[in-house]
Scaffold this motif. Structure first.
Motif, mmCIF file in Angstrom:
data_model
loop_
_atom_site.group_PDB
_atom_site.id
_atom_site.type_symbol
_atom_site.label_atom_id
_atom_site.label_comp_id
_atom_site.label_asym_id
_atom_site.label_seq_id
_atom_site.Cartn_x
_atom_site.Cartn_y
_atom_site.Cartn_z
ATOM 1 N N THR A 160 0.839 -1.199 0.000
ATOM 2 C CA THR A 160 0.000 0.000 0.000
ATOM 3 C C THR A 160 0.873 1.248 0.000
ATOM 4 O OG1 THR A 160 -1.724 -1.156 1.251
ATOM 5 C CG2 THR A 160 -1.808 1.253 1.247
ATOM 6 N N GLY A 161 0.541 2.201 -0.880
ATOM 7 C CA GLY A 161 1.157 3.521 -0.847
ATOM 8 C C GLY A 161 0.253 4.489 -0.109
ATOM 9 N N TYR A 162 0.858 5.461 0.589
ATOM 10 C CA TYR A 162 0.111 6.401 1.421
ATOM 11 C C TYR A 162 0.408 7.845 1.021
ATOM 12 C CZ TYR A 162 -0.599 2.541 4.755
ATOM 13 O OH TYR A 162 -0.939 1.363 5.350
ATOM 14 N N ARG A 163 -0.613 8.694 1.163
ATOM 15 C CA ARG A 163 -0.452 10.145 1.081
ATOM 16 C C ARG A 163 -1.054 10.752 2.343
ATOM 17 N NH1 ARG A 163 -0.999 14.343 -3.624
ATOM 18 N NH2 ARG A 163 -1.385 16.285 -2.473
ATOM 19 N N VAL A 164 -0.257 11.546 3.052
ATOM 20 C CA VAL A 164 -0.696 12.210 4.272
ATOM 21 C C VAL A 164 -0.873 13.690 3.957
ATOM 22 C CG1 VAL A 164 -0.166 12.707 6.681
ATOM 23 C CG2 VAL A 164 0.593 10.545 5.655
ATOM 24 N N ASP A 165 -2.085 14.209 4.172
ATOM 25 C CA ASP A 165 -2.410 15.610 3.894
ATOM 26 C C ASP A 165 -2.818 16.311 5.180
ATOM 27 O OD1 ASP A 165 -2.434 16.203 0.895
ATOM 28 O OD2 ASP A 165 -3.618 14.352 0.960
ATOM 29 N N HIS A 166 -2.251 17.528 5.375
ATOM 30 C CA HIS A 166 -2.653 18.322 6.534
ATOM 31 C C HIS A 166 -2.313 19.782 6.295
ATOM 32 C CE1 HIS A 166 -3.859 19.105 10.613
ATOM 33 N NE2 HIS A 166 -2.686 19.625 10.911
ATOM 34 N N LEU A 167 -3.296 20.638 6.460
ATOM 35 C CA LEU A 167 -3.130 22.088 6.361
ATOM 36 C C LEU A 167 -2.464 22.498 5.045
ATOM 37 C CD1 LEU A 167 -2.066 23.006 10.021
ATOM 38 C CD2 LEU A 167 -4.350 23.135 8.978
ATOM 39 N N GLY A 168 -2.870 21.862 3.952
ATOM 40 C CA GLY A 168 -2.375 22.236 2.644
ATOM 41 C C GLY A 168 -1.014 21.681 2.286
ATOM 42 N N LYS A 169 -0.426 20.851 3.160
ATOM 43 C CA LYS A 169 0.866 20.217 2.887
ATOM 44 C C LYS A 169 0.662 18.707 2.758
ATOM 45 C CE LYS A 169 3.338 23.999 3.209
ATOM 46 N NZ LYS A 169 4.097 24.544 2.062
ATOM 47 N N ALA A 195 2.194 16.739 -4.616
ATOM 48 C CA ALA A 195 2.660 16.538 -3.241
ATOM 49 C C ALA A 195 3.932 17.344 -2.977
ATOM 50 C CB ALA A 195 2.908 15.058 -2.971
ATOM 51 N N ASP A 196 4.097 17.759 -1.746
ATOM 52 C CA ASP A 196 5.319 18.473 -1.365
ATOM 53 C C ASP A 196 6.516 17.534 -1.310
ATOM 54 O OD1 ASP A 196 4.361 21.311 -0.556
ATOM 55 O OD2 ASP A 196 2.933 19.956 0.404
ATOM 56 N N VAL A 197 6.312 16.322 -0.783
ATOM 57 C CA VAL A 197 7.392 15.334 -0.647
ATOM 58 C C VAL A 197 6.871 13.980 -1.089
ATOM 59 C CG1 VAL A 197 8.928 14.126 0.961
ATOM 60 C CG2 VAL A 197 8.473 16.579 1.275
ATOM 61 N N MET A 198 7.658 13.262 -1.901
ATOM 62 C CA MET A 198 7.371 11.875 -2.242
ATOM 63 C C MET A 198 8.580 11.025 -1.865
ATOM 64 S SD MET A 198 6.450 9.978 -5.876
ATOM 65 C CE MET A 198 8.121 10.077 -6.556
ATOM 66 N N ILE A 199 8.365 10.096 -0.959
ATOM 67 C CA ILE A 199 9.394 9.142 -0.536
ATOM 68 C C ILE A 199 9.193 7.895 -1.384
ATOM 69 C CG2 ILE A 199 10.274 7.804 1.413
ATOM 70 C CD1 ILE A 199 8.702 10.052 3.136
#
Length: 282
Positions: A160-169, A195-199
């Motif tokens: 599973t890949g994840y994206r964490v979003d909070h306060l526009g970041k 996205a701001d960061v992709m690991i």
């Protein structure tokens, strides 16, 4: 914990932990990230890096923690039973997985890890309040005020890949996955859009990949292609192969910076190589 979004790397290695002087700068512990946002702490994967994280967190008990697994291959769960908060009755730990198919469940997988003749004690040894929660990759989750979007990845037995979003970041965590040559993974691109960061799983180089088709991993060059297609600010090269020592990773860092130079709008480099202890605040 502050309200803003932040990630800290506790383990960046893939496949097996690698002690030794030749891994001192980038680190030899297997996958573990700590993301904090909105007053919540989210841990992603429980490789050997989670042990050191647990030692630090134990000083802050009682704790309320969520652990999200990309998948349950050994290098991503081998540190779980050494995670100190699991042995503190004041703490609560929820574990999440979205890749497992019947008859497997996350509780069964962890239980099998902790049984004879592989392990001396069983799940009953945990003192914290522990919950095991299942979802399907593609679902949207929430951790307090923090949104988590997910997508299935191309890996043996699923991931599973994840994206964490909070306060526009936003921070995306994409490992372990194997790309298909000549085409882009549109599920990953859409998850990581803007996205701001992709690991990203960068176990190999494009040249090395020819020897490892079917092993379930990708390359740092594919990470660049996906980051560019998705308009990602910063690509973090991650899941370093155990054969890649500090000198090798230095070469990767130089090559990647030449292909993706400069800085993202938030001030982070457009590409970097993750190392243990690195903290990114988009």
């Amino acid at each position: 914990m502050v309200d803003g979004l932040k990630v800290r790397f506790w383990g960046v290695r893939g496949s097996i932990s690698c002690p030794g002087a030749e891994y001192a700068r980038y680190g030899g512990n297997t996958s573990c990230l700590e993301i904090t946002a909105g007053g919540r702490r989210m841990i992603f994967d429980a490789g050997t890096g989670i042990r050191t994280l647990g030692v630090e967190l134990a000083r802050q008990a009682p704790l309320d923690i969520d652990i999200y697994f990309t998948h349950t291959h050994l290098d991503h769960i081998s540190g779980l039973t050494f995670f100190a908060p699991l042995f503190d009755q004041r703490s609560s730990v929820r574990m999440w997985a979205g890749h497992l198919e019947a008859p497997y469940t996350l509780k069964k997988v962890v239980g099998h890890l902790m049984q004879a003749p592989l392990y001396p004690v069983s799940l009953d040894i945990f003192q914290a309040r522990v919950e095991f929660r299942e979802f399907r990759a593609g679902d949207t989750l929430s951790c307090g005020a923090v949104a988590l979007h997910t997508t299935p990845l191309n890996h043996p037995n699923g991931a599973t890949g994840y994206r964490v979003d909070h306060l526009g970041k936003s921070i995306c965590y994409i490992t372990d996955t194997e790309h298909r040559e000549g085409t882009i993974d549109h599920g990953i691109v859409e998850l990581c859009r803007g996205a701001d960061v992709m690991i990203y799983d960068s176990s190999y180089t494009d040249e090395e990949y020819q020897r490892y088709r079917g092993w379930g991993h990708s390359t740092w060059q594919e990470g660049v292609r996906i980051a560019d297609a998705a308009g990602v600010g910063t690509l973090a090269i991650f899941h370093h192969d155990p054969s890649h020592d500090d000198a090798f990773m230095d070469n990767v860092a130089r090559a990647a910076a030449a292909v993706r130079p400069g800085f993202a709008p938030g001030g982070l480099p457009r590409v970097l190589v993750a190392h243990e202890g690195l903290t990114l605040t988009p």
